[in-house]
Design a protein around this motif. Structure first.
Motif, PDB file in Angstrom:
ATOM      1  N   VAL A  75       2.704  21.753  -2.227  1.00 41.55           N
ATOM      2  CA  VAL A  75       3.307  20.440  -2.497  1.00 41.55           C
ATOM      3  C   VAL A  75       3.650  19.718  -1.200  1.00 41.55           C
ATOM      4  N   ILE A  76       4.323  20.399  -0.266  1.00 40.15           N
ATOM      5  CA  ILE A  76       4.721  19.727   0.967  1.00 40.15           C
ATOM      6  C   ILE A  76       3.500  19.401   1.825  1.00 40.15           C
ATOM      7  N   SER A  77       2.468  20.262   1.782  1.00 37.87           N
ATOM      8  CA  SER A  77       1.238  19.961   2.516  1.00 37.87           C
ATOM      9  C   SER A  77       0.559  18.724   1.944  1.00 37.87           C
ATOM     10  N   SER A  78       0.564  18.598   0.622  1.00 36.30           N
ATOM     11  CA  SER A  78      -0.017  17.413  -0.010  1.00 36.30           C
ATOM     12  C   SER A  78       0.745  16.153   0.383  1.00 36.30           C
ATOM     13  N   ALA A  79       2.073  16.255   0.462  1.00 41.99           N
ATOM     14  CA  ALA A  79       2.885  15.102   0.849  1.00 41.99           C
ATOM     15  C   ALA A  79       2.566  14.673   2.283  1.00 41.99           C
ATOM     16  N   ILE A  80       2.400  15.636   3.185  1.00 46.07           N
ATOM     17  CA  ILE A  80       2.084  15.295   4.571  1.00 46.07           C
ATOM     18  C   ILE A  80       0.670  14.713   4.667  1.00 46.07           C
ATOM     19  N   CYS A  81      -0.269  15.240   3.861  1.00 52.72           N
ATOM     20  CA  CYS A  81      -1.613  14.647   3.809  1.00 52.72           C
ATOM     21  C   CYS A  81      -1.538  13.194   3.363  1.00 52.72           C
ATOM     22  N   LEU A  82      -0.715  12.924   2.351  1.00 58.76           N
ATOM     23  CA  LEU A  82      -0.536  11.547   1.880  1.00 58.76           C
ATOM     24  C   LEU A  82       0.027  10.670   2.986  1.00 58.76           C
ATOM     25  N   PHE A  83       0.999  11.194   3.716  1.00 53.11           N
ATOM     26  CA  PHE A  83       1.597  10.464   4.826  1.00 53.11           C
ATOM     27  C   PHE A  83       0.534  10.066   5.859  1.00 53.11           C
ATOM     28  N   GLY A  84      -0.319  11.017   6.236  1.00 54.50           N
ATOM     29  CA  GLY A  84      -1.356  10.724   7.210  1.00 54.50           C
ATOM     30  C   GLY A  84      -2.418   9.791   6.665  1.00 54.50           C
TER      31      GLY A  84
ATOM     32  N   MET B 125       0.827  -1.200   0.000  1.00 53.62           N
ATOM     33  CA  MET B 125       0.000   0.000   0.000  1.00 53.62           C
ATOM     34  C   MET B 125       0.868   1.260   0.000  1.00 53.62           C
ATOM     35  N   GLY B 126       1.964   1.235   0.752  1.00 49.95           N
ATOM     36  CA  GLY B 126       2.842   2.401   0.771  1.00 49.95           C
ATOM     37  C   GLY B 126       3.415   2.709  -0.598  1.00 49.95           C
ATOM     38  N   ALA B 127       3.871   1.668  -1.311  1.00 47.36           N
ATOM     39  CA  ALA B 127       4.464   1.881  -2.631  1.00 47.36           C
ATOM     40  C   ALA B 127       3.420   2.335  -3.653  1.00 47.36           C
ATOM     41  N   ILE B 128       2.265   1.669  -3.677  1.00 48.67           N
ATOM     42  CA  ILE B 128       1.238   1.987  -4.677  1.00 48.67           C
ATOM     43  C   ILE B 128       0.670   3.386  -4.445  1.00 48.67           C
ATOM     44  N   THR B 129       0.292   3.682  -3.206  1.00 49.88           N
ATOM     45  CA  THR B 129      -0.262   5.007  -2.926  1.00 49.88           C
ATOM     46  C   THR B 129       0.789   6.100  -3.096  1.00 49.88           C
ATOM     47  N   GLY B 130       2.061   5.764  -2.865  1.00 47.96           N
ATOM     48  CA  GLY B 130       3.120   6.733  -3.100  1.00 47.96           C
ATOM     49  C   GLY B 130       3.219   7.114  -4.567  1.00 47.96           C
ATOM     50  N   ILE B 131       3.118   6.121  -5.455  1.00 50.04           N
ATOM     51  CA  ILE B 131       3.163   6.400  -6.900  1.00 50.04           C
ATOM     52  C   ILE B 131       1.955   7.224  -7.319  1.00 50.04           C
ATOM     53  N   ILE B 132       0.756   6.790  -6.881  1.00 45.96           N
ATOM     54  CA  ILE B 132      -0.464   7.522  -7.236  1.00 45.96           C
ATOM     55  C   ILE B 132      -0.420   8.934  -6.661  1.00 45.96           C
ATOM     56  N   GLY B 133      -0.031   9.042  -5.390  1.00 42.70           N
ATOM     57  CA  GLY B 133       0.032  10.352  -4.756  1.00 42.70           C
ATOM     58  C   GLY B 133       1.051  11.269  -5.402  1.00 42.70           C
ATOM     59  N   GLY B 134       2.193  10.728  -5.809  1.00 45.53           N
ATOM     60  CA  GLY B 134       3.212  11.541  -6.462  1.00 45.53           C
ATOM     61  C   GLY B 134       2.711  12.134  -7.761  1.00 45.53           C
ATOM     62  N   TYR B 135       2.060  11.299  -8.600  1.00 42.88           N
ATOM     63  CA  TYR B 135       1.521  11.813  -9.858  1.00 42.88           C
ATOM     64  C   TYR B 135       0.379  12.800  -9.612  1.00 42.88           C
TER      65      TYR B 135
ATOM     66  N   VAL C  35       8.321   7.539  -1.927  1.00 45.65           N
ATOM     67  CA  VAL C  35       8.000   7.218  -3.325  1.00 45.65           C
ATOM     68  C   VAL C  35       7.362   8.416  -4.011  1.00 45.65           C
ATOM     69  N   ALA C  36       6.462   9.127  -3.302  1.00 39.43           N
ATOM     70  CA  ALA C  36       5.838  10.315  -3.890  1.00 39.43           C
ATOM     71  C   ALA C  36       6.889  11.373  -4.209  1.00 39.43           C
ATOM     72  N   GLY C  37       7.856  11.557  -3.328  1.00 40.30           N
ATOM     73  CA  GLY C  37       8.942  12.501  -3.603  1.00 40.30           C
ATOM     74  C   GLY C  37       9.758  12.076  -4.804  1.00 40.30           C
ATOM     75  N   LEU C  38      10.011  10.774  -4.940  1.00 39.78           N
ATOM     76  CA  LEU C  38      10.759  10.257  -6.086  1.00 39.78           C
ATOM     77  C   LEU C  38      10.019  10.543  -7.388  1.00 39.78           C
ATOM     78  N   VAL C  39       8.706  10.337  -7.386  1.00 35.93           N
ATOM     79  CA  VAL C  39       7.899  10.593  -8.583  1.00 35.93           C
ATOM     80  C   VAL C  39       7.874  12.084  -8.904  1.00 35.93           C
ATOM     81  N   ALA C  40       7.615  12.918  -7.887  1.00 32.11           N
ATOM     82  CA  ALA C  40       7.505  14.358  -8.116  1.00 32.11           C
ATOM     83  C   ALA C  40       8.834  14.969  -8.548  1.00 32.11           C
ATOM     84  N   GLY C  41       9.928  14.526  -7.943  1.00 33.27           N
ATOM     85  CA  GLY C  41      11.231  15.086  -8.259  1.00 33.27           C
ATOM     86  C   GLY C  41      11.722  14.760  -9.647  1.00 33.27           C
TER      87      GLY C  41
END
Length: 603
Positions: A229-238, A199-209, A253-259
């Motif tokens: 952007v950083i607020s969205s990342a923290i929302c994804l984390f929670g 779930m962490g990997a899949i949601t990280g990819i979806i969340g990053g895009y 993973v979301a940071g990897l996709v976004a970067g």
């Protein structure tokens, strides 16, 4: 209550300021900067200036938020090329390597401290992962230039191994607190692991895009993009944490996709993230420093230091060696990866979990984890650069200093606006022409601006503005760099002889009578042979063993093709020879040789 606000602000700001100012001393004396932040917190704590702070739950909250920001920034700053190159070995280290390290440390803790087996393994899980903040700081901010695939392996491992350590810590604590119902829980470990990591990997990819799509489509004030952007990342984390997945893996993973995507305001976001990450690191280390009571460390100092030394010299090296056996890592590279296993805030953060969970030995485990972290930062943090130099892994610079500034362009442009300052004796000052694709547009000379076409010959201290695709910036750096001559030590690193990478490998084998090179490679070019052995990509400084000699990548073109190869006849020159960490290839050669001798009719 209101009267306490101003003293609280005063103390908090003073601690942050003290941490920032002490960084100057850390740079001067080579001290690990994160150790300085932790030391400021310890000095201000109950056994120092007397600030009392014992709220483990709020410390865990602050640390988790800071770690989420650090991991998002770690992923954002990791190039996809580096991730692909190091993904297989790094992920192996981040999962199997963490589990092996936790098990070996658990065995040591059981016999050294006399802890029950489950609590011993819990301690192993707490200190099993490397700290992303410490590793990224030492490798990037610390200016240590090592071989690219080794650096990529360390960065990806440190950025992705926290979820495994967190999962092991939580499941082992649950097993201990469950008591007699352990059988059912053991059956849930596999599904829990798959759910958290998957779930962490899949949601990280979806969340990053999703973050990239929102940033590119929603029009905001320029300063609001990084905050969004950083607020969205923290929302994804929670959100992922609430769903039962690994929020830490998701934000990385979301940071990897976004970067690695064309996101609006990339350069501004990078600068914002850099400052925010520093604040997060300072806040986390100061909080964890305040939480500790050093006077309680004395009772367990000796056994804890013994476990820390065992982790550094036995447990992690053994786990790293076993995990990297299937991959093509040389002995010295494996040794360096095993040494750069710094423990940091993550281990202290995980040490809070048993304390907050009400475990009887929770305070004991926290204190031991704290001492292990301090020992690691003191021992390894101070010796990363000397160790890399001793092992021959530091890549000498091929060009001198470059004065360059990149400016962010609006929209989703595939080009960047780059400003170079012409330095003395640089190639462009000597008459070297700029490539046609560089698109120079403006020259600023003595405060006056002029079109490049009318500027004539470039002069010292000219500012040259040009639009360039990011992948070509490295080539322009060579034209605007100050001269860098190959020193004696650099020549030893890159090899004293130069080879044409397009020549067949068979010519090199015949010239040096290299008996151990497999016949299937003889028809390949030298460049193809090296790229194949390096896993598909090559970077300056990469070395490939070819029988009794080493082939060294001296230069790489913008498209990734090897442009120049050095030949090092004496492989041992300039490098420490580690008797341990035999690579999988060396073991296989040894087995083949032994088998051949046994089957030989002369024997």
């Amino acid at each position: 209550m209101l009267d306490a606000i101003f003293p609280a602000f005063l103390v908090a700001a003073a601690l942050v300021l003290a941490s920032v100012m002490s960084s100057a001393l850390a740079y001067r004396f080579g001290a690990p900067l994160l150790l300085v932040f932790l030391g400021v917190g310890l000095l201000a704590g109950e056994d120092g200036f007397g600030i009392s702070y014992d709220d483990a739950e709020s410390a865990y909250l602050i640390g988790s938020l800071a770690l989420a920001i650090i991991l998002f920034d770690s992923g954002f700053d990791t190039k996809l090329k580096s991730f692909r190159q190091a993904a297989a070995p790094a992920i192996t280290l981040a999962t199997l390597g963490v589990a092996l390290t936790a098990g070996l440390v658990g065995v040591a803790a059981h016999y050294v401290l006399g802890l029950p087996w489950l609590e011993a393994f819990l301690l192993g899980a707490i200190v099993a992962s490397t700290d992303a903040a410490a590793v990224f700081f030492l490798l990037r901010v610390g200016g240590i230039t090592i071989r690219d695939h080794v650096r990529s392996t360390l960065e990806v491992e440190s950025g992705s191994n926290d979820p495994m350590a967190i999962f092991l810590t939580l499941i082992l604590l649950e097993l201990i607190l469950a008591g007699g119902n352990q059988k059912d829980l053991w059956q849930e470990i596999a599904t829990g692991f798959a759910m958290q990591m998957g779930m962490g990997a899949i949601t990280g990819i979806i969340g990053g895009y999703a973050i990239v799509a929102a940033a590119n489509r929603i029009k905001l004030e320029g300063a609001l993009y990084p905050i969004g952007v950083i607020s969205s990342a923290i929302c994804l984390f929670g959100l992922v944490g609430v769903m039962g997945g690994s929020g830490f893996l998701a934000v990385y993973v979301a940071g990897l996709v976004a970067g690695n995507s064309q996101i609006t305001g990339h350069a501004g976001l990078r600068r914002f993230m850099e400052g925010l990450t520093w604040i997060a690191q300072i806040a986390m280390f100061l909080t964890l420093g305040l939480l500790a009571t050093p006077s309680e460390f004395l009772d367990v100092a000796i056994p804890a230091i013994a476990i820390a030394l065992g982790l550094t010299f036995i447990c992690r090296p053994m786990a790293i060696w076993l995990c990297l056996l299937p991959f093509r890592y040389q002995r010295n590279e494996t040794a360096f990866i095993s040494w750069v296993g710094l423990r940091g805030a993550v281990s202290i953060l995980l040490g809070i979990i048993p304390l907050a969970g009400g475990l009887e030995n929770g305070q004991l485990l926290f204190n031991i984890a704290y001492i292990i972290v301090l020992t690691s930062l003191l021992l390894q943090g101070w010796t990363i650069r000397p160790m890399a130099r001793w092992l021959g892994l530091i890549v000498p610079a091929r060009i001198g200093p470059v004065e360059r500034v990149g400016l962010d362009l609006p929209g989703r442009s595939h080009h960047e606006l780059i400003v170079y300052r012409v330095v003395n004796e640089s190639p462009v000052l000597q008459g070297e022409r700029l490539p046609r694709w560089a698109r120079p547009s403006l020259v600023v000379r003595d405060g006056r601006s002029m079109r490049y076409q009318y500027a004539g010959h470039l002069q010292k201290n000219d500012l040259v503005y040009m639009f360039v695709a990011p992948q070509y910036i490295r080539l322009l750096d060579r034209l605007f760099a100050s001269p860098k001559r190959l020193s004696q030590d650099d020549a030893e690193f890159f090899g004293r002889f130069t080879l044409d990478p397009k020549k067949p490998l068979s010519l090199l084998v015949d010239a040096y009578d290299l008996q151990s090179v497999p016949e299937r490679h003889l028809n390949n070019s030298i460049a193809d042979f090296m790229v194949q052995r390096l896993g598909g990509t090559a970077e300056v400084g990469d070395r490939v063993a070819c029988g009794e000699v080493d082939l060294v990548v001296r230069d790489v073109r913008a498209d990734g093709e090897i442009a120049e190869v050095g030949l090092a006849v004496d492989q041992a020159q300039g490098q420490a020879q580690i008797p341990l960490f035999l690579s999988g290839e060396e073991i296989w050669r040894w087995v083949k040789e032994k088998t051949k001798r046994k089957l030989s009719p002369d024997r």
